[in-house]
Design an enzyme around this catalytic site. Structure first.
Site, PDB file in Angstrom:
ATOM      1  CE  LYS A  16      10.879  16.761 -18.200  1.00 33.12           C
ATOM      2  NZ  LYS A  16      11.664  17.531 -17.220  1.00 33.12           N
ATOM      3  CG  HIS A  41      13.808  12.921 -19.995  1.00 34.23           C
ATOM      4  ND1 HIS A  41      12.722  12.880 -20.818  1.00 34.23           N
ATOM      5  CD2 HIS A  41      14.034  14.237 -19.757  1.00 34.23           C
ATOM      6  CE1 HIS A  41      12.311  14.122 -21.069  1.00 34.23           C
ATOM      7  NE2 HIS A  41      13.104  14.955 -20.439  1.00 34.23           N
ATOM      8  CD  GLN A 224      13.395  20.985 -23.121  1.00 36.17           C
ATOM      9  OE1 GLN A 224      12.500  20.987 -23.951  1.00 36.17           O
ATOM     10  NE2 GLN A 224      14.423  20.187 -23.212  1.00 36.17           N
TER      11      GLN A 224
HETATM   12  P1  GDP Z   1      13.893  14.761 -15.983  1.00 37.04           P
HETATM   13  O1  GDP Z   1      14.683  15.578 -16.930  1.00 37.04           O
HETATM   14  O2  GDP Z   1      12.648  15.441 -15.525  1.00 37.04           O
HETATM   15  O3  GDP Z   1      13.618  13.375 -16.486  1.00 37.04           O
HETATM   16  O4  GDP Z   1      14.795  14.594 -14.684  1.00 37.04           O
HETATM   17  P2  GDP Z   1      16.377  14.273 -14.617  1.00 37.04           P
HETATM   18  O5  GDP Z   1      16.578  12.842 -14.947  1.00 37.04           O
HETATM   19  O6  GDP Z   1      17.154  15.263 -15.386  1.00 37.04           O
HETATM   20  O7  GDP Z   1      16.672  14.582 -13.106  1.00 37.04           O
HETATM   21  C1  GDP Z   1      16.004  13.942 -12.068  1.00 37.04           C
HETATM   22  C2  GDP Z   1      17.049  13.216 -11.174  1.00 37.04           C
HETATM   23  O8  GDP Z   1      16.445  12.836  -9.955  1.00 37.04           O
HETATM   24  C3  GDP Z   1      17.564  11.941 -11.785  1.00 37.04           C
HETATM   25  O9  GDP Z   1      18.898  11.755 -11.381  1.00 37.04           O
HETATM   26  C4  GDP Z   1      16.684  10.858 -11.179  1.00 37.04           C
HETATM   27  O10 GDP Z   1      17.313   9.578 -11.108  1.00 37.04           O
HETATM   28  C5  GDP Z   1      16.466  11.424  -9.801  1.00 37.04           C
HETATM   29  N1  GDP Z   1      15.182  11.101  -9.163  1.00 37.04           N
HETATM   30  C6  GDP Z   1      13.945  10.996  -9.722  1.00 37.04           C
HETATM   31  N2  GDP Z   1      13.022  10.781  -8.778  1.00 37.04           N
HETATM   32  C7  GDP Z   1      13.686  10.742  -7.594  1.00 37.04           C
HETATM   33  C8  GDP Z   1      13.271  10.587  -6.217  1.00 37.04           C
HETATM   34  O11 GDP Z   1      12.110  10.454  -5.901  1.00 37.04           O
HETATM   35  N3  GDP Z   1      14.257  10.632  -5.285  1.00 37.04           N
HETATM   36  C9  GDP Z   1      15.573  10.808  -5.592  1.00 37.04           C
HETATM   37  N4  GDP Z   1      16.444  10.845  -4.597  1.00 37.04           N
HETATM   38  N5  GDP Z   1      15.979  10.969  -6.856  1.00 37.04           N
HETATM   39  C10 GDP Z   1      15.056  10.943  -7.837  1.00 37.04           C
HETATM   40  P1  IMO Z   2      14.819  18.129 -19.206  1.00 33.29           P
HETATM   41  O1  IMO Z   2      13.909  17.565 -20.267  1.00 33.29           O
HETATM   42  C1  IMO Z   2      16.669  21.656 -17.423  1.00 33.29           C
HETATM   43  C2  IMO Z   2      17.486  25.004 -20.141  1.00 33.29           C
HETATM   44  C3  IMO Z   2      18.941  25.380 -20.371  1.00 33.29           C
HETATM   45  C4  IMO Z   2      18.788  26.867 -20.616  1.00 33.29           C
HETATM   46  C5  IMO Z   2      17.479  26.955 -21.387  1.00 33.29           C
HETATM   47  C6  IMO Z   2      17.653  27.056 -22.888  1.00 33.29           C
HETATM   48  O2  IMO Z   2      15.908  17.208 -18.810  1.00 33.29           O
HETATM   49  O3  IMO Z   2      14.024  18.643 -18.051  1.00 33.29           O
HETATM   50  P2  IMO Z   2      18.326  25.300 -24.764  1.00 33.29           P
HETATM   51  O4  IMO Z   2      19.564  24.481 -24.943  1.00 33.29           O
HETATM   52  O5  IMO Z   2      17.072  24.496 -24.631  1.00 33.29           O
HETATM   53  O6  IMO Z   2      18.184  26.385 -25.787  1.00 33.29           O
HETATM   54  O7  IMO Z   2      18.551  26.065 -23.361  1.00 33.29           O
HETATM   55  O8  IMO Z   2      16.753  25.792 -21.063  1.00 33.29           O
HETATM   56  N1  IMO Z   2      17.158  23.584 -20.406  1.00 33.29           N
HETATM   57  C7  IMO Z   2      16.922  22.677 -19.455  1.00 33.29           C
HETATM   58  N2  IMO Z   2      17.000  22.767 -18.112  1.00 33.29           N
HETATM   59  N3  IMO Z   2      16.251  20.508 -17.987  1.00 33.29           N
HETATM   60  C8  IMO Z   2      16.134  20.408 -19.331  1.00 33.29           C
HETATM   61  O9  IMO Z   2      15.565  19.336 -19.945  1.00 33.29           O
HETATM   62  C9  IMO Z   2      16.518  21.513 -20.141  1.00 33.29           C
HETATM   63  N4  IMO Z   2      16.559  21.740 -21.475  1.00 33.29           N
HETATM   64  C10 IMO Z   2      16.928  23.012 -21.623  1.00 33.29           C
HETATM   65  O10 IMO Z   2      19.731  25.094 -19.249  1.00 33.29           O
HETATM   66  O11 IMO Z   2      18.604  27.540 -19.392  1.00 33.29           O
HETATM   67 MG    MG Z   3      16.624  16.362 -17.113  1.00 29.30          MG
END
Ligand code: GDP
Ligand code: IMO
Ligand code: MG
Length: 431
Positions: A16, A41, A224
């Site tokens: 995201k 994020h 999430q």
């Molecule tokens: P979010 O919580 O939905 O914002 O996602 P996170 O940042 O927790 O996890 C997504 C991970 O995937 C991060 O390390 C990003 O840098 C990486 N990422 C996002 N888009 C891509 C993609 O298209 N390819 C690869 N290889 N990594 C990506």
């Molecule tokens: P983003 O925005 C993945 C999961 C936790 C746990 C459950 C409840 O980066 O996608 P909490 O601390 O919210 O009460 O935990 O939700 N969880 C996530 N898993 N990405 C997240 O955020 C999360 N935020 C909470 O691992 O299973």
């Molecule tokens: Mg995340």
């Protein structure tokens, strides 16, 4: 101009942050509406990596307004730390950020209860991030929460804090047999932080109303994912807020008629952090491969993410719950070297074939995925920016996903950077 919600369609971490950062160019205001610093994020901007927890992912763009809506649970300490991290790295925060006076605060006793209640639950633990999110939302619903606006009235804050701690300390000491917390200490720490946060405080619902009236473009950033939504997710293995589209309304004070489109962010496979059912989970070397190649380690807690094949009924369900109009499919490049890919098209539950994602968690726990296999493409897609340049088998995989989830994939992400993207259709373009 149109207003857009961007949210996750799986169990979080779909990418995201990257997609919001990418689309921020076309928006004026970026709004977080739920969750708290449980979110992580990731944005990679000009090769520099940022992980944001509380502040909207639009903050890296100096000319955009970022809003933390009333639905967000706000940890004062986490906010100040994030603000300091960003300013140290040269990001403008102070003139671009507004925080709702109605945000509920996460205070040290929420973190203590989160930790202790997880221990108490034993094998039925949720696997929370330990950030105090659930207990803060419990207080909100129990109508004993402390809101950001309360910090502007120190006497009122002290009174509410003392009252809450009397109850919480009873629980900590008698039920969880640990030590209670001191009201005076929490008061002092929080008031010191208040001086740094109150300048951001605002009636954000009014600010957003004015932005809409002035025909600005709003982007709502979900945290999430839909399957972690407290109402529509895999309850009780969920977070404590509405991460689905409805949360963008209640969590900001914007009405439904202001929303034009909902973009779902979907990973080309599936991951989950924490406990709870996950039918397509791979507890073998394929799962290990996805984790390593996709760098699937939590952006907030560093925990290894559970990995598995794409679950089509789960994403189709998320599309339905949110009224999703288009999908950004991320991390397609992670699948590059796999000879065969699988997609779950349904489940077998207690001997019966089921096509739709079951709402009851015990049915999902019993679900065995029914797979179809697809040949891989054994060719790099990393960094590809043009749809035509994708290998034919990757195009077929994407087309099959579109068919199964009944929503078009309009954005494709092929790497961590903003530029590693195929934009098939601009989500903000008038249609
Ligand atoms: P979010 O919580 O939905 O914002 O996602 P996170 O940042 O927790 O996890 C997504 C991970 O995937 C991060 O390390 C990003 O840098 C990486 N990422 C996002 N888009 C891509 C993609 O298209 N390819 C690869 N290889 N990594 C990506
Ligand atoms: P983003 O925005 C993945 C999961 C936790 C746990 C459950 C409840 O980066 O996608 P909490 O601390 O919210 O009460 O935990 O939700 N969880 C996530 N898993 N990405 C997240 O955020 C999360 N935020 C909470 O691992 O299973
Ligand atoms: Mg995340």
């Amino acid at each position: 101009m149109s207003n857009l919600i961007v949210l996750g369609t799986q169990w979080g971490d779909e990418g995201k942050g990257k997609i919001v950062d990418l689309l921020t160019d076309r928006a004026d205001v970026i709004v977080r509406y739920q969750g708290g610093h449980n979110a992580g994020h990731t944005i990679v901007s000009n090769g520099e990596k940022f992980i944001l927890h509380l502040i909207p992912s639009g903050i890296l763009h100096p000319d955009k307004l970022c809003v933390i809506g009333n639905g967000v649970a706000l940890d004062p300490q986490a906010l100040v730390e994030e603000r300091d991290m960003l300013t140290t790295r040269g990001v403008t925060v102070d003139k671009n950020l507004r925080i709702s006076d109605a945000c509920h605060l996460i205070l040290p006793y929420h973190r203590a209860i989160d930790k202790e209640s997880e221990k108490f639950r034993g094998t039925r633990r949720i696997g929370t991030t330990g950030r105090g999110i659930g207990p803060a939302y419990v207080d909100k619903m129990a109508r004993i929460g402390i809101r950001l606006g309360d910090l502007a009235n120190p006497a009122l804050f002290r009174e509410k804090l003392e009252q809450n701690l009397a109850e919480t300390n009873y629980l900590l000491e008698k039920l969880y047999t640990t030590h209670g917390l001191d009201a005076e200490t929490i008061y002092g720490q929080t008031m010191a932080l208040a001086d740094r946060i109150l300048p951001f405080m605002d009636d954000t619902a009014l600010t957003l109303h004015h932005a809409i009236r002035d025909k600005k473009t709003l982007l709502f950033e979900g945290a999430q994912g839909t399957l972690l939504d407290v109402d529509h997710g895999t309850y009780p293995f969920v977070t404590s807020s509405n991460s689905s589209a409805g949360g963008a309304l209640t969590g900001t004070g914007v009405g439904p008629t202001a929303i034009d489109r909902v973009l779902g962010v979907t990973k080309a496979y599936t991951t989950r952090v924490g406990s709870g059912p996950f039918p397509t989970e791979l507890i073998n070397e394929s799962g290990e491969y996805l984790r390593e190649k996709g760098q699937e380690f939590g952006a907030t807690t560093g925990r290894a993410r559970r990995c598995g094949w794409f679950d089509a009924p789960a994403v189709r369900y998320a599309c339905r719950i949110n009224g999703i109009s288009e999908i950004a499919l991320t991390k397609i490049d992670v699948l590059d070297a796999l000879p065969t890919l699988k997609i779950a098209t349904g489940y077998e539950i207690h001997g019966k074939k089921v096509e739709e994602f079951p709402r009851r968690v015990e049915l999902l726990e019993a679900a065995r995925p029914i797979y179809e296999s697809h040949p891989g493409w054994s060719q790099p897609t990393s960094g590809v920016r043009n749809y035509d340049a994708l290998p034919d088998n990757a195009k077929r995989y994407i087309a099959r996903i579109e068919e199964l989830i009944e929503v078009p994939v309009t954005v494709l992400s092929t790497g961590v950077g903003r530029e590693d993207t195929v934009l098939r259709q601009d989500p903000f373009a008038a249609r």
